[in-house]
Design a protein around this motif. Structure first.
Motif, PDB file in Angstrom:
ATOM      1  N   THR A 183       0.821  -1.215   0.000  1.00 46.11           N
ATOM      2  CA  THR A 183       0.000   0.000   0.000  1.00 46.11           C
ATOM      3  C   THR A 183       0.854   1.264   0.000  1.00 46.11           C
ATOM      4  OG1 THR A 183      -0.187  -0.106   2.425  1.00 46.11           O
ATOM      5  CG2 THR A 183      -1.976  -1.096   1.115  1.00 46.11           C
ATOM      6  N   THR A 184       1.797   1.375   0.931  1.00 47.17           N
ATOM      7  CA  THR A 184       2.595   2.600   0.989  1.00 47.17           C
ATOM      8  C   THR A 184       3.823   2.394   1.872  1.00 47.17           C
ATOM      9  OG1 THR A 184       2.501   4.988   1.418  1.00 47.17           O
ATOM     10  CG2 THR A 184       1.445   3.557   3.025  1.00 47.17           C
ATOM     11  N   GLY A 185       4.776   3.335   1.751  1.00 41.39           N
ATOM     12  CA  GLY A 185       5.908   3.417   2.676  1.00 41.39           C
ATOM     13  C   GLY A 185       6.971   2.360   2.473  1.00 41.39           C
ATOM     14  N   GLY A 186       7.941   2.411   3.358  1.00 42.76           N
ATOM     15  CA  GLY A 186       9.008   1.429   3.372  1.00 42.76           C
ATOM     16  C   GLY A 186      10.344   1.977   2.919  1.00 42.76           C
ATOM     17  N   SER A 187      11.393   1.316   3.362  1.00 42.72           N
ATOM     18  CA  SER A 187      12.752   1.693   2.971  1.00 42.72           C
ATOM     19  C   SER A 187      13.595   0.435   2.835  1.00 42.72           C
ATOM     20  CB  SER A 187      13.382   2.630   4.007  1.00 42.72           C
ATOM     21  OG  SER A 187      13.522   1.970   5.257  1.00 42.72           O
ATOM     22  N   ILE A 188      14.678   0.557   2.091  1.00 41.65           N
ATOM     23  CA  ILE A 188      15.612  -0.545   1.897  1.00 41.65           C
ATOM     24  C   ILE A 188      17.022  -0.006   2.058  1.00 41.65           C
ATOM     25  CG2 ILE A 188      15.589  -0.202  -0.615  1.00 41.65           C
ATOM     26  CD1 ILE A 188      16.099  -3.231  -0.898  1.00 41.65           C
ATOM     27  N   SER A 189      17.900  -0.791   2.665  1.00 43.71           N
ATOM     28  CA  SER A 189      19.292  -0.365   2.833  1.00 43.71           C
ATOM     29  C   SER A 189      20.202  -1.584   2.853  1.00 43.71           C
ATOM     30  CB  SER A 189      19.472   0.454   4.116  1.00 43.71           C
ATOM     31  OG  SER A 189      19.127  -0.308   5.253  1.00 43.71           O
ATOM     32  N   LYS A 190      21.458  -1.351   2.523  1.00 44.80           N
ATOM     33  CA  LYS A 190      22.463  -2.413   2.460  1.00 44.80           C
ATOM     34  C   LYS A 190      23.117  -2.589   3.824  1.00 44.80           C
ATOM     35  CE  LYS A 190      26.741  -3.678  -0.019  1.00 44.80           C
ATOM     36  NZ  LYS A 190      27.682  -3.692   1.117  1.00 44.80           N
ATOM     37  N   LEU A 191      23.238  -3.841   4.243  1.00 43.32           N
ATOM     38  CA  LEU A 191      23.892  -4.144   5.507  1.00 43.32           C
ATOM     39  C   LEU A 191      25.403  -3.962   5.397  1.00 43.32           C
ATOM     40  CD1 LEU A 191      21.988  -7.383   6.553  1.00 43.32           C
ATOM     41  CD2 LEU A 191      21.919  -5.196   7.749  1.00 43.32           C
ATOM     42  N   ILE A 192      26.017  -3.616   6.511  1.00 47.00           N
ATOM     43  CA  ILE A 192      27.472  -3.516   6.603  1.00 47.00           C
ATOM     44  C   ILE A 192      27.972  -4.722   7.390  1.00 47.00           C
ATOM     45  CG2 ILE A 192      29.403  -2.168   7.498  1.00 47.00           C
ATOM     46  CD1 ILE A 192      27.601   0.317   7.233  1.00 47.00           C
ATOM     47  N   LEU A 193      28.765  -5.572   6.752  1.00 50.69           N
ATOM     48  CA  LEU A 193      29.321  -6.747   7.423  1.00 50.69           C
ATOM     49  C   LEU A 193      30.665  -6.387   8.037  1.00 50.69           C
ATOM     50  CD1 LEU A 193      29.353  -9.716   8.207  1.00 50.69           C
ATOM     51  CD2 LEU A 193      30.288 -10.245   5.938  1.00 50.69           C
ATOM     52  N   PHE A 194      30.676  -6.251   9.359  1.00 53.08           N
ATOM     53  CA  PHE A 194      31.896  -5.935  10.109  1.00 53.08           C
ATOM     54  C   PHE A 194      32.558  -7.231  10.558  1.00 53.08           C
ATOM     55  CE2 PHE A 194      33.267  -5.383  14.682  1.00 53.08           C
ATOM     56  CZ  PHE A 194      34.528  -4.884  14.395  1.00 53.08           C
ATOM     57  N   GLU A 195      33.855  -7.363  10.266  1.00 52.69           N
ATOM     58  CA  GLU A 195      34.628  -8.527  10.696  1.00 52.69           C
ATOM     59  C   GLU A 195      35.995  -8.069  11.183  1.00 52.69           C
ATOM     60  OE1 GLU A 195      33.024 -12.147   7.842  1.00 52.69           O
ATOM     61  OE2 GLU A 195      34.752 -10.959   7.174  1.00 52.69           O
ATOM     62  N   ALA A 196      36.404  -8.581  12.329  1.00 45.80           N
ATOM     63  CA  ALA A 196      37.740  -8.305  12.865  1.00 45.80           C
ATOM     64  C   ALA A 196      38.344  -9.619  13.317  1.00 45.80           C
ATOM     65  CB  ALA A 196      37.662  -7.319  14.025  1.00 45.80           C
ATOM     66  N   THR A 197      39.406 -10.047  12.645  1.00 47.84           N
ATOM     67  CA  THR A 197      40.053 -11.320  12.947  1.00 47.84           C
ATOM     68  C   THR A 197      41.344 -11.067  13.705  1.00 47.84           C
ATOM     69  OG1 THR A 197      39.137 -12.277  10.919  1.00 47.84           O
ATOM     70  CG2 THR A 197      40.960 -13.452  11.971  1.00 47.84           C
ATOM     71  N   MET A 198      41.442 -11.641  14.895  1.00 48.32           N
ATOM     72  CA  MET A 198      42.628 -11.441  15.720  1.00 48.32           C
ATOM     73  C   MET A 198      43.796 -12.258  15.186  1.00 48.32           C
ATOM     74  SD  MET A 198      40.675 -11.563  19.417  1.00 48.32           S
ATOM     75  CE  MET A 198      42.201 -11.609  20.349  1.00 48.32           C
ATOM     76  N   ASN A 199      44.999 -11.835  15.515  1.00 43.82           N
ATOM     77  CA  ASN A 199      46.181 -12.602  15.155  1.00 43.82           C
ATOM     78  C   ASN A 199      46.160 -13.957  15.862  1.00 43.82           C
ATOM     79  OD1 ASN A 199      47.458 -10.690  13.479  1.00 43.82           O
ATOM     80  ND2 ASN A 199      48.194  -9.560  15.266  1.00 43.82           N
ATOM     81  N   PRO A 200      46.687 -15.015  15.222  1.00 34.03           N
ATOM     82  CA  PRO A 200      46.775 -16.310  15.903  1.00 34.03           C
ATOM     83  C   PRO A 200      47.467 -16.151  17.257  1.00 34.03           C
ATOM     84  CG  PRO A 200      47.332 -16.547  13.591  1.00 34.03           C
ATOM     85  CD  PRO A 200      47.207 -15.074  13.847  1.00 34.03           C
ATOM     86  N   PHE A 201      46.854 -16.709  18.292  1.00 32.22           N
ATOM     87  CA  PHE A 201      47.279 -16.426  19.662  1.00 32.22           C
ATOM     88  C   PHE A 201      47.925 -17.650  20.311  1.00 32.22           C
ATOM     89  CE2 PHE A 201      46.355 -16.277  24.253  1.00 32.22           C
ATOM     90  CZ  PHE A 201      46.963 -15.070  24.582  1.00 32.22           C
ATOM     91  N   ASN A 202      49.155 -17.491  20.766  1.00 32.43           N
ATOM     92  CA  ASN A 202      49.830 -18.452  21.637  1.00 32.43           C
ATOM     93  C   ASN A 202      51.058 -17.776  22.228  1.00 32.43           C
ATOM     94  OD1 ASN A 202      51.093 -20.465  23.028  1.00 32.43           O
ATOM     95  ND2 ASN A 202      51.283 -21.893  21.307  1.00 32.43           N
ATOM     96  N   PRO A 203      50.938 -17.211  23.414  1.00 29.43           N
ATOM     97  CA  PRO A 203      52.082 -16.521  24.020  1.00 29.43           C
ATOM     98  C   PRO A 203      53.153 -17.469  24.564  1.00 29.43           C
ATOM     99  CG  PRO A 203      50.224 -16.515  25.527  1.00 29.43           C
ATOM    100  CD  PRO A 203      49.732 -17.136  24.258  1.00 29.43           C
ATOM    101  N   TYR A 204      52.905 -18.790  24.495  1.00 28.17           N
ATOM    102  CA  TYR A 204      53.851 -19.768  25.047  1.00 28.17           C
ATOM    103  C   TYR A 204      54.581 -20.528  23.941  1.00 28.17           C
ATOM    104  CZ  TYR A 204      50.415 -18.810  28.679  1.00 28.17           C
ATOM    105  OH  TYR A 204      49.559 -18.185  29.548  1.00 28.17           O
TER     106      TYR A 204
END
Length: 626
Positions: free
Chosen positions: A510-531
């Motif tokens: 009938t009326t109205g509405g909006s559409i928008s593109k999602l933002i895919l945020f990704e942050a990958t940490m460095n492989p971790f092993n302090p020992y």
């Protein structure tokens, strides 16, 4: 149990962990996010700066701020065909008429990489003028406040005098410097001068500033066979970015020989001709063997954290498309580029370098050029309606802070253009390409009629506030913590979008509405092993994340020994409602491995993930396998 904490000195967080890690050094990759003042956060979105796109709908080749005689500024945009000026009253870009010897049919720039350079350069009497050349243009042009004219035509510009070598028909770059007009890599008498600057006489009331064959004017080549691939002002100098080195154009005290070229010590040069961007007494640019910074004394590589980016990530055949800019709000250098291994022929990704942190990330954004402006709308309450900005059509829009709608003049903005003639403002809300819907079909794949937009096939989108066909709404702005099931765009044009939603049996729109593109945020940490240096594996019991309470929901994936598939996926990190600004959230791991890698991700159209600190609780495990 040991605690390793990733946090910043300036965050105000107590460092309870035994060990301290810098955020800028803790992530191997960040997509659609960045580290600013040692806080990890997802990027904000972008929205259309004006109402609609440029009239000719072609690729944006330059965005400029033109300074007028009263020190006010005018926003100018150049497409492949025409010059446009921003009309603050109508929130549109008005096409500037072509007059005199300027081609009535447009500039006809044929190649995407042939960007335009421009500068404010007043007439001798002080009246306004903007001069602009480009490699893909057949002349050097000027805008006099009313029309586009030919700078080199004696009828259009009676003060002009050609250089002694013949007709001046082109140049790659133009800079107003030392009270002269300086044209770099000029085309004179049909011959290219790829190492030279052509400079006019000193600007005066008599028009000497438009003369190139008189006392004080001249042509000065640098003492090199390399090609000039960039020119920009840095304080009292002009930096020339050459293909294998950098040079400084310095002023002398001799009015008849006003400049000298001086080579800057360095090891690599610039290959992308418009990749240069300046900030804080430094110019950075992109070469095929690295990203360099020049401060007029030395040239150094600044990409030690991503040393192979230029060779591996930028598509070699489209390297010259790379365009540089700067986002002052977040202190970031920006480079739009064509990512290797992707479809299409224009830029689709932005490389981001945070100046303060020295951190790197990439954005998914289809920008051609960047620019800055202080201009924008200045509206009264009665003027605020969706005809000026699509996001104002809904009361519950998240596109702008409510008490700031329309208050946009005088604030610094970072702008970007695209391949379809749209101009965008960055750092707006948390989604991209927000557009209003005016119709939806009942079909096996729903077709949406929208306001003009630049969605592309494959974009993941959300739809909200549709009336009638309410079944198609997959995002509720009143519930920001709900999970999402995005649609994917399968076909797109200027004002029509097809999504993978079967609306055959749904209610009628009938009326109205909006559409928008999602933002895919990704942050990958460095492989971790302090020992690892002790020959031991690492056992991680749990992680703690200090999230802003308005961050919505964030997911965590866990990987062992850099395997492709996670051993735990989609672990929910959700602060929930709280009176505090930030809240600690725990994720159980209980895993021993040679290395453990953790990926943080979010896909939300209305919230920004902000992570101030991460604590890793661990101890040494068994002996490593090698």
């Amino acid at each position: 149990m040991d605690i390793f904490e990733i946090t910043g000195y300036r965050t105000g967080v107590a460092k309870d962990g035994v060990n301290y890690l810098e955020p800028a050094d803790s992530f191997q990759s960040i997509r659609n996010g960045y580290i600013y003042r040692q806080v990890l956060q997802s990027r904000q979105g972008f929205t259309q700066f004006s109402s609609g796109r440029l009239a000719d709908g072609t690729r944006v080749m330059g965005i400029f701020e033109h300074t007028l005689p009263d020190s006010s500024k005018q926003l100018l945009v150049i497409s492949k065909e025409f010059l446009y000026k921003f009309n603050e009253g109508t929130n549109t870009f008005d096409q500037v008429p072509m007059a005199g010897a300027a081609p009535g049919g447009g500039f006809a720039i044929a190649t995407d990489e042939d960007y335009v350079s421009g500068t404010t350069y007043p007439f001798g009497d002080g009246s306004q003028r903007f001069v602009f050349p480009g490699k893909g243009m057949s002349d050097i042009y000027m805008y006099d406040g009313t029309n586009v004219l030919s700078f080199t035509n004696l009828v259009d510009n009676p003060d002009y005098q050609a250089p002694s070598g013949g007709a001046l028909t082109n140049a790659w770059y133009v800079i107003y410097f030392g009270e002269r007009l300086n044209l770099f890599q000029p085309l004179i008498g049909g011959l290219d001068n790829p190492q030279a600057v052509l400079y006019s006489a000193i600007r005066s009331v008599s028009g000497n500033g438009d003369k190139f064959n008189t006392v004080g004017a001249g042509l000065l080549p640098a003492d090199t066979q390399e090609y000039l691939n960039g020119a920009s002002i840095l304080g009292n100098y002009i930096i020339g970015n050459f293909s294998r080195s950098n040079w400084v154009l310095e002023k002398t005290r001799d009015p008849f020989n006003p400049y000298i070229w001086r080579k800057v010590p360095g090891v690599i040069g610039t290959d992308a001709p418009f990749s240069f961007a300046s900030w804080n007494n430094e110019i950075r640019s992109v070469g095929k063997t690295g990203i360099i910074a020049t401060d007029s004394r030395e040239s150094l590589r600044v990409d030690n954290k991503i040393p192979y980016f230029s060779t591996d990530d930028i598509l070699p055949s489209e390297f010259n498309l790379t365009y540089g800019g700067f986002d002052r709000l977040n202190g970031q250098f920006l480079w739009s580029y064509k990512e290797a291994g992707t479809e299409g022929s224009t830029q689709d990704t932005v490389l981001v370098n945070n100046y303060e942190e020295g951190s790197w990330s990439v954005y998914d954004a289809r920008f051609t050029v960047f620019g800055q402006t202080d201009g924008g709308l200045a509206l009264t309450w009665e003027d605020i309606d969706e005809t000026k900005n699509p996001s104002w059509a809904q009361w519950d829009t998240t596109e702008e802070i409510w008490n700031s709608i329309g208050v946009t003049q005088g604030t610094q903005k970072t702008l970007a253009g695209d391949d379809s003639g749209f101009i965008y403002q960055l750092n707006q809300d948390y989604d991209d390409y927000f557009s209003n819907i005016t119709a939806i079909t009942n079909a096996g794949s729903a077709v949406l009629t929208t306001s003009d937009q630049a969605f592309a096939i494959g974009d993941r989108v959300v739809i909200a506030n549709v009336e009638g066909m309410t079944e198609i709404n997959n995002f509720d702005p009143s519930n920001l913590e709900a999970d999402l099931e995005p649609y994917t765009i399968t076909a797109a044009s200027l004002n029509s979008i097809t999504v993978n939603a079967n609306s055959t049996d749904w209610s009628a729109y009938t009326t109205g509405g909006s559409i928008s593109k999602l933002i895919l945020f990704e942050a990958t940490m460095n492989p971790f092993n302090p020992y690892r240096d002790k020959g031991r594996k690492v056992f991680v019991s749990h992680l703690e994340f200090l999230l802003n309470t308005n961050s919505g929901f964030v997911y965590l994936d866990m990987y062992a020994d850099e395997e492709e598939s996670p051993f735990k996926s989609g672990v929910l990190l959700q602060p929930g409602s709280s009176t505090k600004e930030r809240k600690w959230i725990t994720a159980i791991v209980n895993q021993e491995s040679d290395f453990l890698t953790f990926k943080i991700r979010q896909e939300s159209p209305a919230t920004q993930a902000v992570i101030t600190s991460i604590r890793i609780h661990c101890r040494a495990g068994g002996m490593t396998s090698g």
